[in-house]
Design a protein around this motif. Structure first.
Motif, short mmCIF file in Angstrom:
data_model
loop_
_atom_site.label_atom_id
_atom_site.label_comp_id
_atom_site.label_asym_id
_atom_site.label_seq_id
_atom_site.Cartn_x
_atom_site.Cartn_y
_atom_site.Cartn_z
N ALA A 26 -66.85 -43.73 -59.98
CA ALA A 26 -66.18 -42.61 -59.41
C ALA A 26 -64.78 -42.81 -59.76
CB ALA A 26 -66.07 -42.62 -57.82
N GLN A 27 -64.09 -41.53 -60.17
CA GLN A 27 -62.71 -41.44 -60.54
C GLN A 27 -61.94 -41.29 -59.63
OE1 GLN A 27 -65.49 -40.01 -62.37
NE2 GLN A 27 -65.64 -41.58 -63.97
N SER A 28 -62.50 -40.67 -58.50
CA SER A 28 -61.38 -40.70 -57.25
C SER A 28 -62.00 -40.97 -55.99
CB SER A 28 -61.05 -38.90 -57.39
OG SER A 28 -62.18 -38.31 -56.86
N VAL A 29 -61.25 -40.93 -54.76
CA VAL A 29 -61.84 -41.28 -53.76
C VAL A 29 -63.05 -39.95 -53.24
CG1 VAL A 29 -60.06 -42.64 -52.80
CG2 VAL A 29 -59.79 -40.16 -52.65
N ASN A 30 -62.82 -38.72 -53.63
CA ASN A 30 -63.50 -37.86 -53.25
C ASN A 30 -64.97 -38.10 -53.84
OD1 ASN A 30 -60.53 -36.86 -53.95
ND2 ASN A 30 -61.15 -35.23 -52.71
N ALA A 31 -64.77 -38.18 -55.06
CA ALA A 31 -66.19 -38.50 -55.65
C ALA A 31 -66.91 -39.52 -55.42
CB ALA A 31 -65.93 -38.61 -57.26
N ASP A 32 -66.05 -40.74 -54.95
CA ASP A 32 -66.63 -42.07 -54.44
C ASP A 32 -67.48 -41.80 -53.14
OD1 ASP A 32 -67.24 -44.86 -54.32
OD2 ASP A 32 -65.97 -44.72 -52.65
N LEU A 33 -66.79 -40.89 -52.19
CA LEU A 33 -67.51 -40.58 -50.87
C LEU A 33 -68.83 -39.75 -51.11
CD1 LEU A 33 -64.44 -39.72 -48.68
CD2 LEU A 33 -65.95 -41.70 -48.30
N ALA A 191 -62.06 -20.01 -58.43
CA ALA A 191 -62.35 -21.14 -57.75
C ALA A 191 -61.87 -22.54 -58.77
CB ALA A 191 -63.84 -21.31 -57.54
N VAL A 192 -61.05 -23.50 -58.04
CA VAL A 192 -60.64 -24.77 -59.03
C VAL A 192 -61.95 -25.69 -58.78
CG1 VAL A 192 -59.18 -26.50 -59.11
CG2 VAL A 192 -58.39 -24.30 -58.59
N HIS A 193 -62.53 -26.25 -60.04
CA HIS A 193 -63.45 -27.06 -60.02
C HIS A 193 -63.38 -28.13 -61.01
CE1 HIS A 193 -67.12 -29.00 -59.28
NE2 HIS A 193 -68.12 -28.41 -59.99
N VAL A 194 -63.15 -29.54 -60.62
CA VAL A 194 -63.12 -30.54 -61.39
C VAL A 194 -64.17 -31.49 -61.28
CG1 VAL A 194 -61.57 -32.29 -62.22
CG2 VAL A 194 -60.52 -30.25 -61.36
N PRO A 195 -65.23 -31.33 -61.71
CA PRO A 195 -66.65 -32.17 -61.26
C PRO A 195 -66.29 -33.56 -61.28
CG PRO A 195 -67.13 -30.43 -62.75
CD PRO A 195 -65.68 -30.41 -62.70
N ALA A 196 -65.60 -34.18 -62.17
CA ALA A 196 -65.67 -35.62 -62.32
C ALA A 196 -64.82 -36.25 -61.14
CB ALA A 196 -64.84 -36.09 -63.73
N LEU A 197 -64.09 -35.40 -60.80
CA LEU A 197 -63.32 -36.03 -59.51
C LEU A 197 -63.54 -35.39 -58.20
CD1 LEU A 197 -59.60 -35.36 -60.65
CD2 LEU A 197 -61.05 -37.31 -60.99
N GLY A 198 -64.74 -34.79 -58.25
CA GLY A 198 -65.06 -34.29 -57.07
C GLY A 198 -64.53 -33.30 -56.56
N LEU A 199 -63.78 -32.38 -57.23
CA LEU A 199 -62.88 -31.46 -56.40
C LEU A 199 -63.40 -30.05 -56.62
CD1 LEU A 199 -59.43 -32.75 -57.66
CD2 LEU A 199 -60.47 -33.25 -55.35
N LYS A 200 -63.53 -29.15 -55.53
CA LYS A 200 -63.87 -27.82 -55.83
C LYS A 200 -63.31 -26.99 -54.58
CE LYS A 200 -67.68 -24.76 -56.59
NZ LYS A 200 -69.35 -24.54 -56.75
N GLN A 201 -62.38 -25.82 -54.79
CA GLN A 201 -61.98 -24.80 -53.83
C GLN A 201 -61.70 -23.49 -54.29
OE1 GLN A 201 -61.61 -24.13 -50.79
NE2 GLN A 201 -60.70 -26.17 -49.98
#
Length: 282
Positions: A26-33, A191-201
């Motif tokens: 995982a590249q971020s704590v978000n993606a790791d979870l 909508a902001v989406h960065v799949p590799a970091l598990g971010l979407k809002q």
């Protein structure tokens, strides 16, 4: 094929499938979870799926020549067993999902932020360019980095209010440090989406949505709009670059001095310094 050999093959298949579900780095704590939760659910779902399929295949094979089927007889012990087993599985899934969804880096809410450090939270205000808009959540530490993401048809503006810097093609954040992204829109819903970091809002006009992340792997990741917003929707692309702390500070200093940016790996960034934006007092 005898039952012993069939059982060995079944265990081998289960082992291979479970090995294939090991979460990627995982590249971020978000993606790791998120990856960890998906793995836990697969560890439960795969054995259940295989068990059901084995029972189905066995039943079809065992009774394929039965021309006089009999009604199923009541078996209370079996019914109680699968009812209890189902309840345990659902309880496990519910607790695992709640643990992840209740984490502030997955679902940041004012309550979760205040619950982390009540006293510190009262002393901090979100650093945004539109203090009259609701929804922005203040960080729980003065060490956190705050970036405002302003979406519009069809592009992005990444604003660093405290540093007086903005960028139109690249979002730069430091690695291994809490980052709060205050997301809003000038026109329609994006909508902001960065799949590799598990971010979407979602980016909603007239209000902020704040998400928190801690990126752990320096690199450049794809950021794009995940909400259809018109004919130029597919053009809403940008890079999200994660840098070590010293490189990030050097990038900020470079933007403030007005020199040519070179933070992006491909040199495509087009950032510039702006006049410092007045933020709410911390």
């Amino acid at each position: 094929m005898n039952k012993t050999r069939l059982g060995r093959y079944a265990l081998l298949v289960v082992g291979l499938m479970l090995a294939a579900t090991e979460p990627v780095l995982a590249q971020s704590v978000n993606a790791d979870l998120i990856y960890e939760l998906n793995a836990k659910l697969l560890y439960v779902a795969i054995p259940i799926t295989l068990l059901v399929q084995v029972i189905l295949v066995y039943t079809v094979w065992r009774f394929k020549d039965n021309d006089d089927p009999q009604p199923t007889r009541e078996n209370r012990r079996l019914e109680i067993t699968w009812t209890v087993a189902t309840a345990i599985i659902l309880l496990f899934v519910g607790i695992a999902a709640y643990t992840v969804l209740g984490n502030p880096v997955i679902a940041l809410t004012p309550d979760s932020a205040e619950g982390a450090q009540p006293q510190a939270q009262q002393e901090l205000e979100p650093s945004v360019t539109h203090p009259n808009r609701s929804g922005a959540i203040a960080p729980d530490s003065r060490e956190a980095v705050e970036v405002e993401i302003d979406a519009f048809q069809w592009g992005w503006e990444f604003i660093y209010p405290e540093a007086g810097v903005n960028s139109s093609t690249e979002l730069v954040i430091p690695a291994n440090k809490p980052v709060y992204l205050h997301i809003t829109s000038r026109d329609v819903i994006h909508a902001v989406h960065v799949p590799a970091l598990g971010l979407k809002q979602d980016a909603i006009p007239g209000q902020y949505n704040t998400i928190k992340t801690i990126a752990t792997e320096p690199g450049t990741y794809q950021l794009y709009c995940a909400e259809f917003c018109g004919s130029g929707h597919s053009k809403m692309l940008a890079n999200m670059t994660v840098m070590p702390q010293d490189e990030y500070q050097a990038w900020l200093n470079q933007q403030q001095s007005g020199s040519s940016p070179n933070a992006s790996a491909n040199g495509s960034a087009n950032s510039s310094a702006i006049a410092p934006v007045a933020a709410n007092p911390a």
